[in-house]
Every structure is written in structure tokens, then in C-alpha cells.
Design a protein around this motif. Sequence first.
Motif, PDB file in Angstrom:
ATOM      1  N   LYS A 186      22.048   8.665  -0.144  1.00  0.00           N
ATOM      2  CA  LYS A 186      22.308   9.176  -1.496  1.00  0.00           C
ATOM      3  C   LYS A 186      21.970   8.105  -2.533  1.00  0.00           C
ATOM      4  O   LYS A 186      22.239   6.930  -2.301  1.00  0.00           O
ATOM      5  CB  LYS A 186      23.784   9.548  -1.660  1.00  0.00           C
ATOM      6  N   PRO A 187      21.408   8.535  -3.682  1.00  0.00           N
ATOM      7  CA  PRO A 187      21.185   7.569  -4.770  1.00  0.00           C
ATOM      8  C   PRO A 187      22.522   6.999  -5.236  1.00  0.00           C
ATOM      9  O   PRO A 187      23.545   7.636  -5.018  1.00  0.00           O
ATOM     10  CB  PRO A 187      20.536   8.402  -5.873  1.00  0.00           C
ATOM     11  N   PRO A 188      22.557   5.847  -5.829  1.00  0.00           N
ATOM     12  CA  PRO A 188      21.412   5.051  -6.287  1.00  0.00           C
ATOM     13  C   PRO A 188      20.785   4.256  -5.161  1.00  0.00           C
ATOM     14  O   PRO A 188      21.384   4.048  -4.113  1.00  0.00           O
ATOM     15  CB  PRO A 188      22.050   4.098  -7.303  1.00  0.00           C
ATOM     16  N   GLY A 189      19.550   3.814  -5.402  1.00  0.00           N
ATOM     17  CA  GLY A 189      18.850   3.006  -4.419  1.00  0.00           C
ATOM     18  C   GLY A 189      19.441   1.611  -4.324  1.00  0.00           C
ATOM     19  O   GLY A 189      19.990   1.089  -5.290  1.00  0.00           O
ATOM     20  N   TRP A 190      19.333   1.013  -3.133  1.00  0.00           N
ATOM     21  CA  TRP A 190      19.891  -0.316  -2.884  1.00  0.00           C
ATOM     22  C   TRP A 190      18.828  -1.312  -2.455  1.00  0.00           C
ATOM     23  O   TRP A 190      19.149  -2.439  -2.121  1.00  0.00           O
ATOM     24  CB  TRP A 190      20.965  -0.220  -1.806  1.00  0.00           C
ATOM     25  N   GLY A 191      17.584  -0.897  -2.428  1.00  0.00           N
ATOM     26  CA  GLY A 191      16.505  -1.787  -2.020  1.00  0.00           C
ATOM     27  C   GLY A 191      15.225  -1.007  -1.816  1.00  0.00           C
ATOM     28  O   GLY A 191      15.148   0.182  -2.154  1.00  0.00           O
ATOM     29  N   ASP A 192      14.222  -1.685  -1.268  1.00  0.00           N
ATOM     30  CA  ASP A 192      12.915  -1.066  -1.064  1.00  0.00           C
ATOM     31  C   ASP A 192      12.353  -1.442   0.298  1.00  0.00           C
ATOM     32  O   ASP A 192      12.575  -2.553   0.786  1.00  0.00           O
ATOM     33  CB  ASP A 192      11.923  -1.538  -2.126  1.00  0.00           C
ATOM     34  N   VAL A 193      11.593  -0.528   0.880  1.00  0.00           N
ATOM     35  CA  VAL A 193      10.823  -0.803   2.085  1.00  0.00           C
ATOM     36  C   VAL A 193       9.359  -0.658   1.689  1.00  0.00           C
ATOM     37  O   VAL A 193       8.995   0.249   0.941  1.00  0.00           O
ATOM     38  CB  VAL A 193      11.196   0.128   3.263  1.00  0.00           C
ATOM     39  N   LYS A 194       8.527  -1.599   2.179  1.00  0.00           N
ATOM     40  CA  LYS A 194       7.115  -1.611   1.798  1.00  0.00           C
ATOM     41  C   LYS A 194       6.233  -1.742   3.026  1.00  0.00           C
ATOM     42  O   LYS A 194       6.567  -2.461   3.969  1.00  0.00           O
ATOM     43  CB  LYS A 194       6.821  -2.816   0.899  1.00  0.00           C
ATOM     44  N   LEU A 195       5.099  -1.064   2.979  1.00  0.00           N
ATOM     45  CA  LEU A 195       4.023  -1.254   3.939  1.00  0.00           C
ATOM     46  C   LEU A 195       3.012  -2.147   3.233  1.00  0.00           C
ATOM     47  O   LEU A 195       2.556  -1.825   2.135  1.00  0.00           O
ATOM     48  CB  LEU A 195       3.391   0.082   4.329  1.00  0.00           C
ATOM     49  N   ILE A 209       0.821  -1.209   0.000  1.00  0.00           N
ATOM     50  CA  ILE A 209       0.000   0.000   0.000  1.00  0.00           C
ATOM     51  C   ILE A 209       0.859   1.265   0.000  1.00  0.00           C
ATOM     52  O   ILE A 209       0.358   2.348  -0.261  1.00  0.00           O
ATOM     53  CB  ILE A 209      -1.016   0.011   1.154  1.00  0.00           C
ATOM     54  N   SER A 210       2.156   1.118   0.283  1.00  0.00           N
ATOM     55  CA  SER A 210       3.087   2.244   0.204  1.00  0.00           C
ATOM     56  C   SER A 210       4.500   1.677   0.141  1.00  0.00           C
ATOM     57  O   SER A 210       4.780   0.646   0.748  1.00  0.00           O
ATOM     58  CB  SER A 210       2.925   3.139   1.438  1.00  0.00           C
ATOM     59  N   SER A 211       5.380   2.333  -0.589  1.00  0.00           N
ATOM     60  CA  SER A 211       6.772   1.858  -0.667  1.00  0.00           C
ATOM     61  C   SER A 211       7.714   3.046  -0.841  1.00  0.00           C
ATOM     62  O   SER A 211       7.304   4.138  -1.235  1.00  0.00           O
ATOM     63  CB  SER A 211       6.952   0.870  -1.822  1.00  0.00           C
ATOM     64  N   ALA A 212       8.977   2.805  -0.529  1.00  0.00           N
ATOM     65  CA  ALA A 212      10.021   3.832  -0.676  1.00  0.00           C
ATOM     66  C   ALA A 212      11.338   3.121  -0.969  1.00  0.00           C
ATOM     67  O   ALA A 212      11.563   1.996  -0.515  1.00  0.00           O
ATOM     68  CB  ALA A 212      10.140   4.672   0.593  1.00  0.00           C
ATOM     69  N   GLN A 213      12.190   3.798  -1.689  1.00  0.00           N
ATOM     70  CA  GLN A 213      13.505   3.255  -2.020  1.00  0.00           C
ATOM     71  C   GLN A 213      14.485   3.479  -0.867  1.00  0.00           C
ATOM     72  O   GLN A 213      14.379   4.455  -0.131  1.00  0.00           O
ATOM     73  CB  GLN A 213      14.032   3.936  -3.284  1.00  0.00           C
ATOM     74  N   ILE A 214      15.419   2.546  -0.705  1.00  0.00           N
ATOM     75  CA  ILE A 214      16.450   2.654   0.336  1.00  0.00           C
ATOM     76  C   ILE A 214      17.725   3.165  -0.314  1.00  0.00           C
ATOM     77  O   ILE A 214      18.165   2.633  -1.329  1.00  0.00           O
ATOM     78  CB  ILE A 214      16.730   1.294   0.985  1.00  0.00           C
ATOM     79  N   PHE A 215      18.313   4.214   0.281  1.00  0.00           N
ATOM     80  CA  PHE A 215      19.564   4.786  -0.220  1.00  0.00           C
ATOM     81  C   PHE A 215      20.661   4.577   0.804  1.00  0.00           C
ATOM     82  O   PHE A 215      20.448   4.836   1.993  1.00  0.00           O
ATOM     83  CB  PHE A 215      19.408   6.291  -0.473  1.00  0.00           C
ATOM     84  N   ARG A 216      21.826   4.129   0.390  1.00  0.00           N
ATOM     85  CA  ARG A 216      22.960   4.024   1.310  1.00  0.00           C
ATOM     86  C   ARG A 216      23.547   5.404   1.495  1.00  0.00           C
ATOM     87  O   ARG A 216      23.682   6.173   0.544  1.00  0.00           O
ATOM     88  CB  ARG A 216      24.014   3.074   0.754  1.00  0.00           C
ATOM     89  N   ASP A 217      23.881   5.707   2.718  1.00  0.00           N
ATOM     90  CA  ASP A 217      24.401   7.028   3.081  1.00  0.00           C
ATOM     91  C   ASP A 217      23.457   8.130   2.616  1.00  0.00           C
ATOM     92  O   ASP A 217      23.873   9.246   2.334  1.00  0.00           O
ATOM     93  CB  ASP A 217      25.802   7.236   2.500  1.00  0.00           C
TER      94      ASP A 217
END
Length: 156
Positions: free
Chosen positions: A49-58, A39-47
Motif C-alpha cells: 500500500k502507498p506511500p512508497g518506501w523506496g525504489d527497485v531499479k534494473l 532502464i526500468s524502476s518501480a516504487q516499493i510499498f510496505r504491505d
Amino acid sequence: MKILGILLSTAGLAGVGVLALATPAQAVEAANCPGARTISSAQIFRDNKPPGWGDVKLVRDNCSQYWAEVTMDAKLPKYALTSAYLQQYGGSNSGRVLSCDSGGGTGAVTAGQRTCRTPKVKSLDTSTTFVAIAREFHNYGGGYQKISENRTARTR
């Protein structure tokens, strides 16, 4: 010989039935609550800063159960740790935060792994909202330090 073959295949089918009856409670629960959807998601950034390294989801299923999931794009190296957190707003448990390490969760993502999820929380209270949070930690010998955090939108 034909009778022996029939007996063995019947015994084999009976064994499959026994295996089907011995499914874990979670599998039965999942079968009774289909329709899990993000129902909602966001990208995970290391430090941060892009690029993204994964996703978190509700995630929510048809039984009004909510949970947070984190999925990294690649397996974590030995010095990294990642976890998802489910934060609840409103209702009788307002302010509660559960992680992948909480009872009923799958455990934090460690070296060689990519994903984890928090315990499921049932909520029928329409005033209750949730946020999924991902945090990544690195340990180069001095203990784990948070290097990134991101969260989904607060929603129901």
C-alpha cells in the motif's frame, strides 16, 4: 631544508601513485564500463500500500552488464530486511534468479542500511530480458515473513 621538503613531496606523490595502482578490480571494471543507467524502476510499498518506501531499479552499463538495485527511503529498523533480485528470461540461463546475497552482490539491506545490489550479469544475447524485484521482510520474533514485493517491467 628545501631539499628535504622536495624529497618528502616527491615521496608523497609516489605514494599516491602506489595507492592508485592498488585499486580494487571492481573499481577498474567500473572505469572500463561507464554509462550505468536505470532502464526500468518501480516504487516499493510496505504491505503493498502507498506511500512508497523506496525504489527497485534494473540497471545496465555500456558493457551489457545488468543488475538489480534496491534503495530504501530511510534506514531499515532492526526487525526489517530487504533484498533486490535479478530474474533472467531467455538465453542459456533462463529462469536464473540472483539476489543481493548471491556471490558478487553487496548483501541484503539490514538494520541501519538503505541499499543493496545483485551481482552483475553480462548478456550479449538480444533475446534475453531481465526483471528487477524487491522484497521486504519483517521479523517480530517468529522468523522473517515477506510483507511486500514489487518488480520492474521486463526489459532488455
